[in-house]
Motif scaffolding. Structure first.
Motif, PDB file in Angstrom:
ATOM      1  N   ARG A 160     -10.492   8.160  13.227  1.00  0.00           N
ATOM      2  CA  ARG A 160     -11.525   7.513  12.416  1.00  0.00           C
ATOM      3  C   ARG A 160     -12.500   6.716  13.269  1.00  0.00           C
ATOM      4  O   ARG A 160     -13.613   6.437  12.837  1.00  0.00           O
ATOM      5  CB  ARG A 160     -10.870   6.598  11.383  1.00  0.00           C
ATOM      6  N   THR A 189      -1.910  12.371  16.872  1.00  0.00           N
ATOM      7  CA  THR A 189      -1.175  11.365  16.094  1.00  0.00           C
ATOM      8  C   THR A 189       0.091  10.931  16.817  1.00  0.00           C
ATOM      9  O   THR A 189       0.658  11.669  17.620  1.00  0.00           O
ATOM     10  CB  THR A 189      -0.799  11.905  14.698  1.00  0.00           C
ATOM     11  N   ILE A 210      -3.968  -0.328   8.678  1.00  0.00           N
ATOM     12  CA  ILE A 210      -4.863   0.764   8.308  1.00  0.00           C
ATOM     13  C   ILE A 210      -6.113   0.710   9.188  1.00  0.00           C
ATOM     14  O   ILE A 210      -6.609  -0.354   9.532  1.00  0.00           O
ATOM     15  CB  ILE A 210      -5.213   0.695   6.800  1.00  0.00           C
ATOM     16  N   ILE A 214      -3.242   6.131   9.674  1.00  0.00           N
ATOM     17  CA  ILE A 214      -3.925   7.050   8.757  1.00  0.00           C
ATOM     18  C   ILE A 214      -2.995   7.584   7.676  1.00  0.00           C
ATOM     19  O   ILE A 214      -3.430   8.348   6.815  1.00  0.00           O
ATOM     20  CB  ILE A 214      -4.563   8.221   9.531  1.00  0.00           C
ATOM     21  N   GLY A 215      -1.738   7.186   7.694  1.00  0.00           N
ATOM     22  CA  GLY A 215      -0.809   7.637   6.679  1.00  0.00           C
ATOM     23  C   GLY A 215       0.581   7.095   6.934  1.00  0.00           C
ATOM     24  O   GLY A 215       0.823   6.388   7.921  1.00  0.00           O
ATOM     25  N   GLU A 217       4.630   8.437   6.979  1.00  0.00           N
ATOM     26  CA  GLU A 217       5.480   9.623   7.002  1.00  0.00           C
ATOM     27  C   GLU A 217       6.252   9.750   5.687  1.00  0.00           C
ATOM     28  O   GLU A 217       6.849   8.779   5.210  1.00  0.00           O
ATOM     29  CB  GLU A 217       6.456   9.513   8.179  1.00  0.00           C
ATOM     30  N   ASP A 220       2.653  10.912   0.128  1.00  0.00           N
ATOM     31  CA  ASP A 220       1.332  11.469  -0.129  1.00  0.00           C
ATOM     32  C   ASP A 220       0.279  10.392   0.089  1.00  0.00           C
ATOM     33  O   ASP A 220       0.528   9.201  -0.117  1.00  0.00           O
ATOM     34  CB  ASP A 220       1.234  11.981  -1.566  1.00  0.00           C
ATOM     35  N   ASP A 221      -0.929  10.824   0.466  1.00  0.00           N
ATOM     36  CA  ASP A 221      -2.018   9.863   0.682  1.00  0.00           C
ATOM     37  C   ASP A 221      -2.300   9.045  -0.567  1.00  0.00           C
ATOM     38  O   ASP A 221      -2.668   7.858  -0.474  1.00  0.00           O
ATOM     39  CB  ASP A 221      -3.290  10.595   1.119  1.00  0.00           C
ATOM     40  N   GLU A 222      -2.141   9.649  -1.751  1.00  0.00           N
ATOM     41  CA  GLU A 222      -2.417   8.935  -2.994  1.00  0.00           C
ATOM     42  C   GLU A 222      -1.503   7.729  -3.166  1.00  0.00           C
ATOM     43  O   GLU A 222      -1.861   6.747  -3.838  1.00  0.00           O
ATOM     44  CB  GLU A 222      -2.253   9.877  -4.197  1.00  0.00           C
ATOM     45  N   GLU A 223      -0.332   7.793  -2.572  1.00  0.00           N
ATOM     46  CA  GLU A 223       0.605   6.680  -2.616  1.00  0.00           C
ATOM     47  C   GLU A 223       0.477   5.800  -1.379  1.00  0.00           C
ATOM     48  O   GLU A 223       0.547   4.565  -1.469  1.00  0.00           O
ATOM     49  CB  GLU A 223       2.036   7.217  -2.726  1.00  0.00           C
ATOM     50  N   ALA A 224       0.262   6.428  -0.224  1.00  0.00           N
ATOM     51  CA  ALA A 224       0.258   5.688   1.036  1.00  0.00           C
ATOM     52  C   ALA A 224      -0.979   4.810   1.202  1.00  0.00           C
ATOM     53  O   ALA A 224      -0.878   3.665   1.663  1.00  0.00           O
ATOM     54  CB  ALA A 224       0.363   6.659   2.219  1.00  0.00           C
ATOM     55  N   MET A 225      -2.157   5.311   0.840  1.00  0.00           N
ATOM     56  CA  MET A 225      -3.383   4.564   1.096  1.00  0.00           C
ATOM     57  C   MET A 225      -3.445   3.244   0.327  1.00  0.00           C
ATOM     58  O   MET A 225      -3.780   2.206   0.904  1.00  0.00           O
ATOM     59  CB  MET A 225      -4.616   5.437   0.799  1.00  0.00           C
TER      60      MET A 225
END
Length: 282
Positions: A160, A189, A210, A214-215, A217, A220-225
């Motif tokens: 990023r 990564t 953050i 970026i995530g 392990e 899902d991104d929808e939960e992690a972000m």
């Protein structure tokens, strides 16, 4: 023998101390190195004011606490391999460099133990560096938030920031005085636990945030972000902070394993120059 005149004065904030009684233009003896290291591990950020030193002196100081760390994506100053210029010209209009919380190079397999930054050209206003104590942030964390991150492994990457299309990528470098070299290598990564023991003290703390993370392990991104954003807001609270107000000829060293840091602006119309070296992981 250790110089008995060394004085360590805590900042009174969440971390940080000032060290006086040393001349860093001269080599440190083993007792002095041990005393500085002990203060560094206790306070996480040390300021050495009124030090008139050269790049050679700064490199020698850095090596007293470990080897040189690898500094990717930013070219060293001419004639040096391990000194980076953190530079901004008076009329520069590019976004401020390193203005969000981060731990230097946390995306590496072996992130650096520390960073040394020496003030050469310091504006009369602005430009403070903020530090956030990540041991204190973990100690004060609500049980429900800690339970959500306990045992989790974060995915770190520089993409990023330093990929060609990143915030310091090809569209940014032409406007910036710092010699940044974006690369596809930034897309690599590495994985590090969100909570980990300090390699020297064993004290647990949060590692990274953050930006370079970026995530997570297994999430899902929808939960992690949203979790990473919630964690970011927690990590940088003012009660965990030390604000360093720069003066010319101050050498600052900090522990990337214990603190996050962020630059601040407020010095438009003034040149600013600091030289940076990196202390490798033990």
């Amino acid at each position: 023998m250790t110089d008995a005149t060394i004085t360590v004065t805590p900042s009174g904030q969440a971390c940080g101390a000032t060290v006086t009684g040393l001349d860093l233009s001269r080599p440190l003896d083993p007792g002095q190195v041990a005393e500085i290291r002990a203060a560094w591990l206790e306070h996480h950020v040390l300021a050495f004011p009124d030090q008139v030193i050269s790049d050679d002196d700064q490199e020698r100081f850095t090596l007293a606490f470990g080897g040189f760390g690898e500094d990717p994506f930013i070219a060293p100053i001419p004639g040096r391999q391990h000194v980076i210029a953190v530079k901004r010209l008076a009329g520069e209009t590019s976004p401020l460099f390193a203005e969000t919380w981060h731990s230097d190079w946390s995306f590496q397999a072996r992130p650096p133990a520390g960073t040394c930054l020496y003030g050469i050209t310091i504006p009369p206003v602005g430009g403070d560096t903020l530090f956030a104590n990540q041991h204190a942030a973990l100690d004060a964390m609500p049980a429900d938030l800690r339970a959500r991150i306990e045992g989790r492994v974060a995915i770190h990457s520089a993409k990023r920031a330093y990929a060609p299309e990143g915030s310091y990528g090809e569209g940014d470098v032409a406007r910036r005085s710092m010699d940044i070299r974006p690369s596809r290598e930034a897309e690599a990564t590495q994985r590090h636990p969100l909570i980990r023991p300090h390699p020297e003290t064993g004290r647990h703390g949060l590692f990274g945030c953050i930006g370079y993370i970026i995530g997570i392990e297994g999430m899902d991104d929808e939960e992690a972000m949203p979790l990473l954003l919630e964690l970011y807001r927690w990590q940088g609270q003012e009660r965990f902070q030390y604000r360093h107000r720069w003066r010319k000829n101050t050498l600052l060293m900090w522990d990337n394993r214990s603190v996050l840091h962020a630059a601040t602006g407020g010095y438009d119309g003034h040149d600013r120059l600091l030289h940076r070296t990196t202390i490798a992981a033990a």
